[in-house]
Enzyme design. Structure first.
Site, PDB file in Angstrom:
ATOM      1  N   CYS A  11     -41.098 -24.110  17.181  1.00 41.38           N
ATOM      2  CA  CYS A  11     -41.755 -24.559  15.967  1.00 41.38           C
ATOM      3  C   CYS A  11     -42.692 -25.722  16.260  1.00 41.38           C
ATOM      4  CB  CYS A  11     -40.714 -25.017  14.944  1.00 41.38           C
ATOM      5  SG  CYS A  11     -39.404 -23.836  14.616  1.00 41.38           S
TER       6      CYS A  11
ATOM      7  N   LEU B  79     -41.539 -20.710  13.746  1.00 38.12           N
ATOM      8  CA  LEU B  79     -41.692 -19.431  14.444  1.00 38.12           C
ATOM      9  C   LEU B  79     -40.297 -18.834  14.542  1.00 38.12           C
ATOM     10  CD1 LEU B  79     -43.565 -17.504  16.075  1.00 38.12           C
ATOM     11  CD2 LEU B  79     -42.900 -18.792  18.114  1.00 38.12           C
TER      12      LEU B  79
ATOM     13  N   SER C 187     -41.713 -17.453  31.851  1.00 43.53           N
ATOM     14  CA  SER C 187     -42.815 -17.821  32.741  1.00 43.53           C
ATOM     15  C   SER C 187     -42.255 -18.546  33.964  1.00 43.53           C
ATOM     16  CB  SER C 187     -43.808 -18.717  31.990  1.00 43.53           C
ATOM     17  OG  SER C 187     -44.933 -19.020  32.776  1.00 43.53           O
TER      18      SER C 187
END
Length: 590
Positions: free
Chosen positions: A2, A50, A369
Site C-alpha cells: 500500500c 493494494l 525479484s
C-alpha cells in the site's frame, strides 16, 4: 502492499482533512484498489490499498481496533502472519479479519515495541494510540519498505514516498548539501536519515520511532546484521553450508508465495532471478508467469539478455512474457519514471523496471525479484580484492565511488563543498569493529546501506508506480543472517557468489550459472546522443536549473561537449547522473 501517510498537529489543534487528501493523491498508484482516512483530534491517518492478502473489506485500512484502542496504517507483507495469529489466539486475542494487518495490531498490543522482532517480512507501519495520541512507527530490518517523514515545531507527517510530503505547506525544500555529496559520489546512494530535500528525512531500516503528542521523538534500532560465527560453524564444510543455504532459499521463496492472488517472477536471465524460477518450480509451482524486458543496442552494447531468460523460461515451461522497448518509446516514458522516484536514482535500469512493471501489472499483482543476491553473497567485482586488502577504505571507495572529493569540488557550486561525507561514512562503518575482516565490513555496508537506497528502493518505486508488489526473497532476514555466517572465502571465490552458484547447480541449467555477469542494460542512457542528448541539454540549461545553481557551469559544459566520454567507475553516465537529478527537481518543482 500500500501507500500510507499521516499527519499530527503538534499544537493540539484538530487536523485539517484537506491537508491529507493531496498526500493520498500522490500515493494513488501504490494502492489503486481502495482509499481510507481516519481522523482523531490532531491526528489523521491515510492509506491507499493494494489488495494482496485478505481481499475482503474487513482488512480495509486505516484499521481501527476499538477494543484495544489502536489504529494502524501499514505497507508491506508479513509472511509468517498465520503462525503469529495462532500464537496470539492462544494468548486470548480474537480476530475479525483474516489478513496480516490485524496481526500487527494484536502483536503490538501483546509485545509492544518488541513486536517487530516477531515479524518475517517487509513492512512500514504507524500505530496510533487512541487514549493518548501517541504514534509508533516501524520499518523492516532491511528497509524494503520506505518511510519518509517531516518534523518541525508545529507538525509531524509521514508517508511512503517523499513526493507525498511535498504537498504539505512550509516544508524546507532547500537542497541538503550532505545528500548532494552522497548522490554524486556514493553512486546516488543517500543513506538515512538524509534525503536530497533538507526538510524531509527517512526512517532508517530496522528502526522504530515513537512520537509523543508534545512532539518528543524517540528512535530505537532493533536489529543489527552480525558476521560473527555461531557455535559449530567452524566445523562446517562447503557441502554443509550448501545444504543449509538451499534449505534457507527454499523457505524464503515459499514464504513469498503468501498471497491471495497469483505471484510471478521478474526474469532477467541472470543467476539470481533464474534461481527463483527454479526454486518455485521445485516447490511445485507450475505455469509460473515470468517477465523479461530488453532495449535496442547503442554504442556497440547489447540491450537485452533474452537468450538467457528464454533458456530458463523454456527449461521450466513458464508462461513467459518478453517485452522489447524500441528506442523511440523509451524517451516518452522517462518523465513518468522520474516522477515515480521517491528520490533521484541515476541507475539506468530504473526505466527498465518502470516499463517492465507496467506490463507485468496487466497480468499479476505480485512478483518476486532477484535483488540483493550480489550484496548478500558477494557478487560484485570489488569484493575479491578486499579479501587481502590492507587499505580497505581506499580500495572500496576507489572502485565504488563515482568520483573522489577533489573531483566533486569541481562539479558543484562552492556552497555545496562542505565535506567529504561519503568517505567519512565508509571510514566510520569500516572502523566500527576493527576485529571484523575488511570483506565482511564491505558486505555489511553494501547489504545494509547501499542495497537499501539503490537496488531495493528502485524495485519498490518502479513496481509501485503501477500498483505492483515486488518481493525480494534474497532479503529474507533469516537468509541474510545465514549468509553473513558463511565464510567470506566461500562467497567471493572464483569471481563471486561461489556458494550460491554451487547451491543452484541442482536447480537451474549450468549455462546460466556459468555465464558472464550481466546487468540490466539500457544503452541509450549510457551513450547519450540524438534526442536523448537534446532531452538532457534542455534539462541542464533550463531556467530552474540555472536558478538552483547546483553545478559549476564549466563542469556541465565539459559533459555536454563530449556526452559519450564521461562515465563513472561503475560505467554509469556522468551526464545522465546530473541531468537525472535536475529533471527530478524540476518535475517536483523544488
Amino acid at each position: 502492499m500500500c501507500g500510507i501517510c499521516g499527519l499530527v498537529n503538534l499544537k493540539a489543534r484538530p487536523i485539517d482533512l484537506e491537508a491529507i487528501v493531496p498526500m493520498l493523491s500522490r500515493l494513488a498508484s501504490r494502492g489503486p484498489d481502495a482509499e481510507g482516512v481516519f481522523m482523531q483530534g490532531p491526528v489523521a491517518l491515510g492509506q491507499r490499498r493494494l489488495k494482496i492478502i485478505d481481499l475482503s473489506e474487513k482488512a480495509q485500512q486505516p484499521m481501527v481496533d476499538s477494543f484495544l484502542g489502536l489504529s494502524i496504517v501499514y505497507n508491506g507483507a508479513i509472511y509468517n502472519y498465520k503462525e503469529l495469529r495462532n500464537e496470539l489466539e492462544a494468548k486470548g486475542h480474537r480476530f475479525f479479519s483474516k489478513g496480516d494487518t490485524e496481526v500487527i495490531l494484536k502483536a503490538y498490543h501483546e509485545w509492544g515495541a518488541d513486536c517487530v522482532t516477531h515479524f518475517n517480512g517487509m513492512f512500514a507501519f504507524c500505530i496510533l494510540h487512541r487514549d493518548d495520541g501517541r504514534l509508533f512507527l516501524a520499518r523492516d530490518r532491511l528497509g524494503i519498505k520506505p518511510l519518509y517523514y517531516v518534523h518541525n515545531d508545529s507538525l509531524f507527517g509521514f508517508a511512503s514516498t517523499l513526493p507525498a510530503l511535498l504537498t504539505l505547506e512550509n516544508i524546507d525544500t532547500s537542497i541538503d548539501p550532505i545528500a548532494l555529496n552522497y548522490y554524486l559520489t556514493f553512486h546516488s546512494v543517500v543513506p538515512p536519515p538524509h534525503t536530497i530535500v533538507q526538510g524531509i528525512r527517512k526512517l532508517p531500516p530496522a528502526t522504530t520511532m515513537t512520537i509523543e503528542t508534545n512532539g518528543r521523538v524517540r528512535t530505537q534500532r532493533y536489529w543489527e546484521l552480525s558476521f560473527e560465527s555461531e557455535p559449530g560453524d567452524q566445523q562446517l564444510g562447503e557441502m554443509q553450508w550448501r545444504r543449509l543455504l538451499r534449505d534457507a532459499l527454499q523457505a524464503s521463496v515459499r514464504r513469498r508465495l503468501t498471497a491471495d492472488v497469483p505471484v510471478g517472477v521478474l526474469l532477467s536471465g541472470g543467476l539470481d532471478s533464474s534461481l527463483l524460477v527454479g526454486l518455485l518450480a521445485d516447490a511445485g509451482q507450475s505455469g509460473i508467469n515470468t517477465f523479461s524486458i530488453g532495449f535496442e543496442a547503442a554504442g556497440g552494447e547489447a540491450g537485452d539478455e533474452f537468450q538467457y531468460s528464454d533458456l530458463i523460461a523454456n527449461h521450466f515451461g513458464t508462461r513467459h512474457h518478453q517485452i522489447t522497448v524500441a528506442t523511440q518509446h523509451l524517451l516518452p516514458a522517462l518523465d513518468g519514471c522520474i516522477r515515480s522516484m521517491s528520490e533521484p536514482m541515476m541507475s539506468h535500469d530504473c526505466i527498465g523496471f518502470y516499463l517492465l512493471s507496467q506490463e507485468v501489472a496487466r497480468h499479476v499483482k505480485v512478483v518476486q525479484s532477484g535483488q540483493g543476491a550480489d550484496e548478500v553473497f558477494g557478487g560484485y567485482h570489488w569484493y575479491p580484492p578486499l579479501m587481502a586488502s590492507t587499505e580497505p577504505v581506499t580500495d572500496y571507495s576507489r572502485v565504488f565511488f563515482d568520483c573522489n572529493y577533489e573531483t566533486y569540488k569541481t562539479m558543484v557550486h562552492a556552497d555545496y563543498r562542505q565535506g567529504d561525507w561519503s568517505l567519512a561514512l565508509v571510514k566510520e562503518l569500516f572502523g566500527r569493529d576493527r576485529d571484523t575482516a575488511a570483506i565482511d565490513n564491505a558486505l555489511k555496508l553494501d547489504t545494509t546501506v547501499m542495497l537499501v537506497d539503490d537496488p531495493v528502493k528502485r524495485v519498490d518505486n518502479m513496481t509501485m508506480a503501477w500498483g505492483l508488489e515486488g518481493r525480494v526473497p534474497f532479503l529474507d532476514h533469516e537468509l541474510v543472517e545465514l549468509a553473513a555466517r558463511i565464510p567470506a572465502a566461500l562467497k567471493v571465490r572464483q569471481g563471486g557468489k561461489h556458494i550460491l552458484k554451487q547451491a543452484a547447480r541442482d536447480i537451474i541449467p549450468a549455462a546460466v550459472i556459468d555465464r558472464p555477469k550481466g546487468y540490466f542494460p539500457v544503452p541509450a542512457l549510457k551513450y547519450i546522443q540524438g534526442e536523448y542528448l537534446a532531452f538532457v541539454t534542455e534539462t541542464l540549461c533550463s531556467t530552474a536549473a540555472r536558478q538552483r545553481n547546483l553545478f559549476d557551469p564549466a563542469y556541465v559544459d565539459l559533459l555536454l561537449s563530449a556526452p559519450l566520454d564521461h562515465h563513472t567507475p561503475l560505467r554509469g553516465s556522468k551526464l545522465w547522473q546530473i541531468a537525472l537529478l535536475e529533471r527530478w527537481l524540476n518535475i517536483h518543482r523544488i
